[in-house]
Write a protein that holds these residues in place. Structure first.
Motif, PDB file in Angstrom:
ATOM      1  N   GLN A  19       0.810  -1.205   0.000  1.00 42.15           N
ATOM      2  CA  GLN A  19       0.000   0.000   0.000  1.00 42.15           C
ATOM      3  C   GLN A  19       0.857   1.274   0.000  1.00 42.15           C
ATOM      4  N   LEU A  20       0.163   2.381  -0.298  1.00 42.42           N
ATOM      5  CA  LEU A  20       0.752   3.709  -0.147  1.00 42.42           C
ATOM      6  C   LEU A  20       0.335   4.259   1.212  1.00 42.42           C
ATOM      7  N   PHE A  21       0.943   5.389   1.617  1.00 38.57           N
ATOM      8  CA  PHE A  21       0.708   5.931   2.960  1.00 38.57           C
ATOM      9  C   PHE A  21       0.302   7.406   2.842  1.00 38.57           C
ATOM     10  N   ASP A  22      -0.721   7.769   3.602  1.00 37.85           N
ATOM     11  CA  ASP A  22      -1.265   9.126   3.548  1.00 37.85           C
ATOM     12  C   ASP A  22      -0.673   9.989   4.657  1.00 37.85           C
ATOM     13  N   TYR A  23      -0.330  11.232   4.270  1.00 41.26           N
ATOM     14  CA  TYR A  23       0.232  12.207   5.212  1.00 41.26           C
ATOM     15  C   TYR A  23      -0.414  13.565   4.973  1.00 41.26           C
ATOM     16  N   LEU A  24      -0.333  14.402   5.999  1.00 41.46           N
ATOM     17  CA  LEU A  24      -0.697  15.805   5.853  1.00 41.46           C
ATOM     18  C   LEU A  24       0.528  16.590   5.408  1.00 41.46           C
ATOM     19  N   ALA A  25       0.294  17.705   4.729  1.00 46.50           N
ATOM     20  CA  ALA A  25       1.397  18.560   4.320  1.00 46.50           C
ATOM     21  C   ALA A  25       1.973  19.280   5.534  1.00 46.50           C
ATOM     22  N   PRO A  26       3.230  19.696   5.463  1.00 45.99           N
ATOM     23  CA  PRO A  26       3.780  20.507   6.556  1.00 45.99           C
ATOM     24  C   PRO A  26       2.969  21.789   6.737  1.00 45.99           C
ATOM     25  N   ALA A  27       3.024  22.348   7.908  1.00 50.21           N
ATOM     26  CA  ALA A  27       2.266  23.572   8.212  1.00 50.21           C
ATOM     27  C   ALA A  27       2.608  24.670   7.211  1.00 50.21           C
ATOM     28  N   ASP A  61      -8.883   7.562   3.514  1.00 47.40           N
ATOM     29  CA  ASP A  61      -9.729   6.599   4.225  1.00 47.40           C
ATOM     30  C   ASP A  61      -9.439   6.601   5.726  1.00 47.40           C
ATOM     31  N   ILE A  62      -8.306   7.198   6.091  1.00 48.10           N
ATOM     32  CA  ILE A  62      -7.920   7.277   7.503  1.00 48.10           C
ATOM     33  C   ILE A  62      -8.372   8.631   8.051  1.00 48.10           C
ATOM     34  N   PRO A  63      -8.965   8.679   9.229  1.00 48.69           N
ATOM     35  CA  PRO A  63      -9.377   9.976   9.799  1.00 48.69           C
ATOM     36  C   PRO A  63      -8.203  10.947   9.868  1.00 48.69           C
ATOM     37  N   ARG A  64      -8.460  12.209   9.552  1.00 47.82           N
ATOM     38  CA  ARG A  64      -7.389  13.209   9.528  1.00 47.82           C
ATOM     39  C   ARG A  64      -6.677  13.304  10.867  1.00 47.82           C
ATOM     40  N   ALA A  65      -7.395  13.075  11.942  1.00 45.57           N
ATOM     41  CA  ALA A  65      -6.781  13.197  13.268  1.00 45.57           C
ATOM     42  C   ALA A  65      -5.673  12.167  13.469  1.00 45.57           C
ATOM     43  N   ARG A  66      -5.733  11.086  12.723  1.00 46.49           N
ATOM     44  CA  ARG A  66      -4.716  10.043  12.878  1.00 46.49           C
ATOM     45  C   ARG A  66      -3.560  10.205  11.901  1.00 46.49           C
ATOM     46  N   LEU A  67      -3.678  11.122  10.947  1.00 54.58           N
ATOM     47  CA  LEU A  67      -2.625  11.312   9.952  1.00 54.58           C
ATOM     48  C   LEU A  67      -1.490  12.161  10.521  1.00 54.58           C
ATOM     49  N   LYS A  68      -0.276  11.765  10.224  1.00 56.40           N
ATOM     50  CA  LYS A  68       0.890  12.543  10.615  1.00 56.40           C
ATOM     51  C   LYS A  68       1.269  13.499   9.488  1.00 56.40           C
ATOM     52  N   ALA A  69       2.041  14.512   9.838  1.00 53.79           N
ATOM     53  CA  ALA A  69       2.465  15.497   8.845  1.00 53.79           C
ATOM     54  C   ALA A  69       3.828  15.118   8.282  1.00 53.79           C
ATOM     55  N   ILE A  70       4.032  15.465   7.035  1.00 55.10           N
ATOM     56  CA  ILE A  70       5.342  15.300   6.401  1.00 55.10           C
ATOM     57  C   ILE A  70       6.362  16.129   7.171  1.00 55.10           C
ATOM     58  N   ALA A  71       7.531  15.534   7.438  1.00 45.48           N
ATOM     59  CA  ALA A  71       8.553  16.254   8.203  1.00 45.48           C
ATOM     60  C   ALA A  71       9.271  17.285   7.354  1.00 45.48           C
ATOM     61  N   ALA A  72       9.540  16.962   6.092  1.00 44.81           N
ATOM     62  CA  ALA A  72      10.275  17.901   5.236  1.00 44.81           C
ATOM     63  C   ALA A  72      10.055  17.539   3.778  1.00 44.81           C
ATOM     64  N   ILE A  73       9.964  18.570   2.955  1.00 48.23           N
ATOM     65  CA  ILE A  73       9.942  18.384   1.498  1.00 48.23           C
ATOM     66  C   ILE A  73      11.382  18.550   1.019  1.00 48.23           C
ATOM     67  N   LEU A  74      11.925  17.540   0.359  1.00 54.80           N
ATOM     68  CA  LEU A  74      13.361  17.516   0.065  1.00 54.80           C
ATOM     69  C   LEU A  74      13.731  18.123  -1.281  1.00 54.80           C
ATOM     70  N   ASP A  75      12.762  18.257  -2.186  1.00 48.19           N
ATOM     71  CA  ASP A  75      13.083  18.744  -3.530  1.00 48.19           C
ATOM     72  C   ASP A  75      12.234  19.958  -3.866  1.00 48.19           C
ATOM     73  N   PRO A  76      12.831  20.989  -4.474  1.00 48.21           N
ATOM     74  CA  PRO A  76      12.047  22.169  -4.869  1.00 48.21           C
ATOM     75  C   PRO A  76      11.127  21.883  -6.053  1.00 48.21           C
ATOM     76  N   GLN A  77      11.474  20.894  -6.871  1.00 45.00           N
ATOM     77  CA  GLN A  77      10.613  20.451  -7.961  1.00 45.00           C
ATOM     78  C   GLN A  77      10.723  18.928  -8.059  1.00 45.00           C
ATOM     79  N   PRO A  78       9.812  18.276  -8.759  1.00 43.92           N
ATOM     80  CA  PRO A  78       9.829  16.812  -8.802  1.00 43.92           C
ATOM     81  C   PRO A  78      11.163  16.261  -9.297  1.00 43.92           C
ATOM     82  N   LEU A  79      11.693  15.298  -8.564  1.00 42.57           N
ATOM     83  CA  LEU A  79      12.949  14.659  -8.952  1.00 42.57           C
ATOM     84  C   LEU A  79      12.689  13.575  -9.996  1.00 42.57           C
TER      85      LEU A  79
END
Length: 729
Positions: A19-27, A61-79
């Motif tokens: 499976q893939l994994f769902d995350y929230l975007a950083p603040a 499909d997972i409640p938003r309250a249970r989703l964690k946020a991405i810690a860091a975006i590593l690339d300024p554009q798609p690698l």
């Protein structure tokens, strides 16, 4: 909906889960700042992992309250380009492998972590600040390298071309603090290039036909006899693509072929030619991958894993020696680089050239069906002729270290002419078995139940299946007799025998033991100059693409094992091997000859191959496969399982077979033991699925594998699925 908050980022993470994994975007990050193909650092379990964004979606499909946020975006554009990520998604689906692990396979090691991207520019070697008065032993390699660097930094690529073994000298100077690696931003300049030989009529026709399809997907089979100049066709097409500002990907089956082809490509082409293979340092591979991702016009010359390089300005894909099974990955993501070259060529709208003197039966079947256009190179340039074959009947003959008297005489005559001989034996080591003359004890691997090979040079017994090794016992462990005798012949034993038979003649052995060091193969081949007599002894490493103009004699030892194998592909592989090894002889103006030692001179396969050639035998083998409903007229998937307990393997395979029920259009064979039932201490078994329609297999596998993953018995074994296996071991 708040666009800064109400969206979810779907991430592929390199873990063995489908499976893939769902995350929230950083603040503070909106959907426009994060895109498909970017790398992100995410919390996973108790740590962090680097994943790749696959989609930005509205809900999870997972409640938003249970989703964690991405810690860091590593690339300024798609690698990863859209095309490459699409291809990886297709690859994961087709080979039934987790997408996160598929993407991880595609990325060089330097891009699998959250470290900053390497500095752009070409790698170069330069003198360090304290090297102004440095000296080295006169005439040494270190002194030579110091002299070169006193004229200014030298690009790695330039040093590779002029002096393949320069890295050893660089390592010595680096330990003394005298040199350092730097990055140079080099503006390509016109350089004197080697003038190509005059093309043959067939070469010109092939180039014109392929070039006419530029800008659209067009698969070609370039079937050329050994020495017919297929590389010249690749070079001419690459030059045209580079002139249009495009990129070229050229795949070769072995690292050992890369230095020779790199030199030829760099001598002939006006743009950078980069190597990409597992023998390079992580930093070099990462920089080459990123240069390609930037769309820089260049040639990427690499092995299997180079198929995943980004090609935003692709113009041509070449797969040299397309028949070679090295293009199939045998663990992890079990992809076939040749097949993915066609998938990528279609997505990129570029011609794909599959080159071989002995095309794989799958490729021939596609050409016969009209899916590929077939082009022929039927002659060697400059009047060079194909070698003549001779059979040596071994029945009733005394052998000297595996060599027949006629073969020894043939080598002697070759050397007397000042020419070079190649003796092929596809077994490394001194002897494949060691036995006690008194009681019959033989040295077997305790983990595989197979004979261990004696490596005399370091007095070791090694298992070539699992890598286990032990010191040579001084006497028989069973009866204490001190007379342990070798049985059979490996390349090490042949080297010793030939050195004794031909004193003063250079004998160069080429196998896995002698080529472990980087650039070792090029160094070994360089020991025999074109005008020097000598002998090469080696395994199938010598069968692939090497051009040795003074080599006129080939002797093949031990071909009989391929005549009676249980593997349905064995006949195809043996014919390809004989033709490829034979093709090393007589590639220049001197005629060549090939002598085969066999106990079965009247075997139909040998008789037909030597009389009619590979092309006709391949058609007959295709008809046999059609009648037996074997690939390419059927499509296979193999479930392999292994465990310390044989019972665990049997119970898992029985449960997996039961969960398959009665799949529509798919046949199940098994459970059954693997052809090698025990390896590295693990008992092994398998299930084989076969379907005449590829779609039927692809429809069946995902749901069935989902059921297999949750089996209680699956927790007690290691198992993997192999789609389109090239062997059943």
């Amino acid at each position: 909906m708040n666009p800064l908050r109400d969206f979810v980022v779907r991430v592929a993470i390199p873990v063995p889960l489908p499976q893939l994994f769902d995350y929230l975007a950083p603040a503070g990050i909106g959907p426009d700042a994060i895109a498909r193909g970017m790398r992100v650092s995410v919390p996973f379990g108790r740590g962090r992992r680097v994943g790749v964004v696959v989609a930005v979606v509205a809900t999870s499909d997972i409640p938003r309250a249970r989703l964690k946020a991405i810690a860091a975006i590593l690339d300024p554009q798609p690698l990863l380009t859209t095309e490459l990520l699409d291809t990886l998604e297709w690859t994961a689906r087709y080979y039934q492998h987790p997408l996160g692990e598929a993407i991880d396979t595609a990325l060089p090691a330097g891009l699998r972590s959250s470290r900053a991207l390497p500095v752009a520019g070409d790698l170069a070697l330069a003198l360090s600040a304290n090297a102004s008065d440095a000296t080295a032993k006169s005439g040494s390699a270190s002194a030579r390298l110091l002299e070169i660097l006193r004229n200014g930094p030298a690009l790695f690529a330039t040093l590779d071309t002029q002096w393949p073994d320069w890295r050893r000298a660089a390592a010595n100077l680096r330990r003394r603090g005298l040199v350092e690696t730097i990055h140079l931003k080099v503006t390509p300049v016109a350089h004197a290039r080697i003038t190509p030989p005059p093309p043959t009529t067939e070469q010109m026709a092939a180039v014109a036909t392929i070039a006419a399809e530029s800008g659209k997907f067009a698969p070609f089979l370039l079937e050329g006899i050994t020495g017919s100049g297929k590389t010249e066709v690749y070079l001419a097409l690459a030059e045209q693509a580079l002139a249009r500002g495009e990129q070229v990907l050229a795949l070769v089956p072995e690292i050992g072929l890369t230095p020779q082809l790199l030199r030829r490509f760099r001598e002939r082409l006006p743009a950078p030619v980069h190597a990409l293979h597992s023998g390079l340092a992580d930093g070099e591979r990462t920089r080459t991958w990123l240069a390609a991702a930037r769309g820089e016009p260049c040639v990427i010359l690499g092995t299997r894993s180079a198929i995943f390089v980004p090609l935003p300005r692709a113009g041509l894909i070449v797969v040299d020696e397309e028949h070679d099974t090295s293009y199939k990955q045998q663990d992890g993501l079990r992809y076939h680089a040749r097949d993915l070259a066609l998938v990528r060529g279609k997505a990129l709208n570029v011609p794909v050239v599959l080159g071989s003197a002995t095309p794989a039966l799958e490729t021939l079947a596609n050409a016969i069906a009209g899916r590929y256009r077939k082009l022929h190179l039927s002659a060697r340039p400059g009047g060079a002729r194909l070698p003549q074959f001779r059979i040596i009947d071994l029945r009733g003959k005394p052998l000297q270290d595996g060599l027949a008297p006629e073969l020894i005489a043939g080598v002697r005559a070759c050397l007397a002419r000042g020419e070079q001989a190649l003796l092929f034996r596809n077994r490394r080591g001194y002897a494949p078995a060691l036995i006690c003359r008194s009681c019959g004890w033989h040295a077997d691997c305790a983990r595989c139940d197979k004979p261990m090979t004696w490596h005399r040079a370091d007095a070791m017994l090694r298992c070539h299946h699992c890598g286990a090794q032990q010191r040579l016992p001084p006497r028989c462990p069973q009866c204490s007799n001190s007379e342990l005798i070798p049985k059979g012949v490996g390349t090490e034993r042949m080297e010793q025998a030939l050195t004794t038979l031909f004193p003063g003649v250079p004998v160069v052995r080429i196998d896995r033991e002698t080529t472990r060091r980087r650039d070792a193969l090029a160094d070994l081949l360089g020991k025999l100059t074109p005008d020097q007599s000598g002998i090469l002894v080696g395994t199938q490493m010598l069968a692939k693409g090497h051009d040795l103009p003074n080599l006129t004699f080939v002797g093949m030892i031990g071909v009989d094992s391929g005549l009676f194998s249980a593997d349905f592909r064995a006949s195809e592989y043996l014919c390809q091997l004989i033709v490829q090894v034979a093709g090393r002889a007589g590639r220049a103006h001197k005629p060549g000859e090939v002598w085969l030692q066999t106990h079965h001179p009247e075997h139909p396969l040998l008789r037909d191959l030597l009389r009619d050639g590979y092309a006709k035998v391949a058609i007959e083998l295709l008809e046999e496969r059609r009648a037996a409903e074997l690939p390419p007229f059927a499509h296979l998937a193999l479930l392999r399982a292994e465990a310390k307990s044989q019972t665990a393997v049997e119970e898992f395979l029985a449960a997996a077979a039961q969960s398959a029920a009665s799949p529509n259009g798919v046949n199940l064979l098994g459970p059954m033991p693997a052809p090698m039932p025990r390896r590295a201490g693990f008992h092994r078994g398998q299930l084989l699925f076969s379907a005449t329609e590829r779609r039927a297999l692809q429809v069946f596998l995902p749901d069935w594998l989902a059921r297999v993953r949750v089996l209680r018995e699956a927790k007690r074994v290691r198992w993997a699925i192999d789609v389109d296996p090239v062997d059943l071991y």
